[in-house]
Design a protein around this motif. Structure first.
Motif, PDB file in Angstrom:
ATOM      1  N   SER A  60     -80.114 -67.241 -85.661  1.00 30.02           N
ATOM      2  CA  SER A  60     -79.575 -66.892 -84.344  1.00 30.02           C
ATOM      3  C   SER A  60     -80.020 -65.498 -83.914  1.00 30.02           C
ATOM      4  O   SER A  60     -80.403 -65.278 -82.754  1.00 30.02           O
ATOM      5  CB  SER A  60     -78.057 -66.967 -84.381  1.00 30.02           C
ATOM      6  N   LYS A  61     -80.006 -64.565 -84.858  1.00 31.56           N
ATOM      7  CA  LYS A  61     -80.432 -63.197 -84.546  1.00 31.56           C
ATOM      8  C   LYS A  61     -81.902 -63.168 -84.159  1.00 31.56           C
ATOM      9  O   LYS A  61     -82.299 -62.486 -83.198  1.00 31.56           O
ATOM     10  CB  LYS A  61     -80.177 -62.287 -85.739  1.00 31.56           C
ATOM     11  N   ASN A  64     -82.508 -64.702 -80.678  1.00 31.39           N
ATOM     12  CA  ASN A  64     -82.046 -63.804 -79.601  1.00 31.39           C
ATOM     13  C   ASN A  64     -81.822 -64.568 -78.296  1.00 31.39           C
ATOM     14  O   ASN A  64     -82.269 -64.149 -77.222  1.00 31.39           O
ATOM     15  CB  ASN A  64     -83.063 -62.674 -79.397  1.00 31.39           C
ATOM     16  N   GLY A  65     -81.148 -65.704 -78.411  1.00 28.45           N
ATOM     17  CA  GLY A  65     -80.796 -66.475 -77.220  1.00 28.45           C
ATOM     18  C   GLY A  65     -81.808 -67.522 -76.797  1.00 28.45           C
ATOM     19  O   GLY A  65     -81.521 -68.338 -75.916  1.00 28.45           O
ATOM     20  N   ARG A  66     -83.011 -67.502 -77.398  1.00 29.63           N
ATOM     21  CA  ARG A  66     -84.030 -68.488 -77.047  1.00 29.63           C
ATOM     22  C   ARG A  66     -83.827 -69.783 -77.831  1.00 29.63           C
ATOM     23  O   ARG A  66     -83.091 -69.825 -78.811  1.00 29.63           O
ATOM     24  CB  ARG A  66     -85.431 -67.926 -77.320  1.00 29.63           C
ATOM     25  N   GLN A  67     -84.485 -70.813 -77.415  1.00 29.15           N
ATOM     26  CA  GLN A  67     -84.399 -72.117 -78.062  1.00 29.15           C
ATOM     27  C   GLN A  67     -85.678 -72.377 -78.868  1.00 29.15           C
ATOM     28  O   GLN A  67     -86.783 -72.173 -78.350  1.00 29.15           O
ATOM     29  CB  GLN A  67     -84.225 -73.226 -77.020  1.00 29.15           C
TER      30      GLN A  67
END
Length: 391
Positions: A60-61, A64-67
Motif C-alpha cells: 500500500s505504501k 501510494n494510492g495507485r492501482q
C-alpha cells in the motif's frame, strides 16, 4: 529501493523456527517481493501468509494510492504466492502473470477462486511491456519447482531470479558472508537440480545482468553478484568448492565417535606433516548437529568418511537418513571412506557401501575399517591405513 522505479516491498520473518518445516533458521527468513513503478505497475510475487499484513502495508505504501496492473508470480510455493487471491480480490483490474504450469497449480492452493479472465500465461522469451520497463521471461523449470519462471528487466539490467540465488536469513540479520547460508540453502533445496541450474546460467550469460533480485536473501550487485554466479557454477556442476575431508559419524554409545575423532586427528597430523595448506578436516556428529549443515559440508569437500554403528541388522538410522539425503540431492563425483562398528554382527558397512555405490561417480577408498564395540590397538593401524589412502 533497487532503482528509482523498482522498489523492495518484501518482509522479514524473525518468528519462524523451521523453514519448510525442516531447515533450522536461527537468523529468520526474508520473503522478497518487488514493485516496478512505471506507466503500468507490476508487483513481483507476494509473501508468506505468516507475514501477510506487513506485506500488505508495504504494498500500500509503495502504491501510494495507485492501482497495480499486473501481479507476476515467478514461483507458486506458498511463501511467495499466499496472497495471490487477496490481490485479485482487492485490485479488480490486476492481471496475474505466470507460467502454464503455475496456472495448473492455482486450484491446488486457491480452491473455489475464479481466475477466469484474470490470468496472462507466459513462457520463455515472452515479454511484458510496462512503459520504460519491459520484462523478458525466462523458463526456469525445476529450480526448484516445475512452474518456475524468472524475468529480466533490460532497462535497469535486473534479473528477478525466483528462488535462485536465495539464502537463509532475514535481511535485518544480513552479514557480509553471503555464501555461508546461501550454500546451505542451495544444496538442501536446489541441490538436486544441477543440470537445470547450468541451463539457467547459460541463459544468464547472454544477458547484461547488473543486479539479481532473489525471493530470499539480499539483492546482489557488483562483486557479490559475480561471486554468487561463480559459486552457482561450481555447485551446479557438483564440483568440490574447498579442499578438505568431512567425517560424519553416527554413534550410539561413543565407540564409533572415538574412532571418527581419532581418524580426524590422524588426518590432521598427516596434513601438518605434508604441509598442505588450506585443507580442512571437519568431524560432525549426525545425531546432534544440524543435518542441513552436514549435507552442505558433504557437497563442499571432495572426500567424505562415514562412520556408523550397526543397528537392527542395518545401520544406525541417522546415518541412513544422511546418505538418503545425499542420494535424493543427486550427490556425485566424490570419494568415500567407511568405518563401521558392531558388537556381534557388523552390518553398517554393507548398508553404507550399498547406498554409496548407488550414487553417481563415487569412489570408495579402502580399507573399510570395522570396530568391535571399542577401538583396540589393531584398529589404530587400520585407521592409519585409511588416513593414508584418503590423503
Amino acid at each position: 529501493m533497487i532503482s528509482e522505479t523498482i522498489k523492495y516491498i518484501g518482509v522479514d520473518d524473525l518468528d519462524i523456527d523451521l523453514f519448510e518445516s525442516q531447515y533450522v533458521v536461527p537468523e529468520g527468513m526474508s520473503y522478497n517481493s518487488y514493485l516496478i513503478d512505471d506507466e503500468k505497475i507490476a508487483v513481483l510475487d507476494t509473501a508468506d501468509a505468516r507475514k501477510g499484513e506487513e506485506w500488505k502495508a508495504n504494498l500500500s505504501k509503495a502504491l501510494n494510492g495507485r492501482q497495480p496492473d499486473y501481479l507476476v508470480a515467478h514461483h507458486m510455493e506458498p511463501d511467495h504466492s499466499a496472497l495471490i487471491a487477496w490481490m485479485l480480490e482487492t485490485y479488480p483490474g490486476v492481471q496475474l502473470v505466470c507460467s502454464a504450469q503455475a496456472v495448473k497449480m492455482l486450484a491446488n492452493f486457491f480452491d473455489g477462486v475464479d481466475f477466469t479472465g484474470r490470468v496472462i500465461t507466459v513462457k520463455e522469451g515472452d515479454t511484458l511491456a510496462l512503459g520504460k520497463h519491459t520484462l523478458q521471461f525466462i523458463g526456469a523449470a525445476m529450480i526448484h519447482w516445475p512452474e518456475v519462471i524468472m524475468s529480466y528487466d533490460s532497462t535497469d539490467k535486473v534479473l528477478f531470479s525466483a528462488d535462485g540465488f536465495g539464502k537463509f536469513g532475514a535481511l535485518v540479520n544480513e552479514t557480509d558472508d553471503w555464501a555461508c547460508e546461501a550454500r546451505r540453502y542451495y544444496f538442501n533445496i536446489c541441490g538436486k537440480y544441477g543440470a537445470q541450474v547450468q541451463t539457467l546460467l547459460k541463459k544468464a550469460a547472454a544477458l547484461d545482468i547488473q543486479t539479481i533480485c532473489p525471493l530470499h536473501g539480499p539483492v546482489l550487485k557488483g562483486e557479490p553478484l559475480a561471486a554468487a554466479i561463480k559459486l552457482y557454477d561450481t555447485w551446479s556442476k557438483y564440483e568440490p568448492e574447498s579442499e578438505g575431508i568431512l567425517i560424519a559419524y553416527a554413534s550410539i554409545h561413543g565407540g564409533t565417535a572415538k574412532a571418527a575423532e581419532r581418524l580426524g586427528e590422524l588426518l590432521k597430523l598427516k596434513i601438518e606433516k605434508l604441509k598442505i595448506e588450506n585443507f580442512k578436516v571437519v568431524v560432525s556428529d549426525l545425531s546432534r548437529e544440524d543435518m542441513a549443515e552436514v549435507i552442505e559440508d558433504a557437497f563442499r569437500y571432495p572426500t567424505v568418511v562415514v562412520a556408523a554403528s550397526s543397528y537392527d541388522a542395518g545401520v544406525f538410522p541417522v546415518m541412513h537418513d544422511f546418505l538418503y539425503h545425499l542420494q535424493i540431492k543427486n550427490y556425485q563425483k566424490r570419494k568415500f571412506g567407511i568405518i563401521e562398528n558392531g558388537s556381534w554382527a557388523p552390518s553398517a558397512g554393507k548398508v553404507m557401501r550399498g547406498m554409496i555405490e548407488a550414487m553417481k561417480d563415487c569412489e570408495i577408498v579402502e580399507p573399510m575399517v570395522t570396530i568391535r564395540s571399542r577401538m583396540k590397538a589393531g584398529d589404530e593401524a587400520l585407521l592409519e591405513q585409511l588416513a593414508e589412502a584418503l590423503i
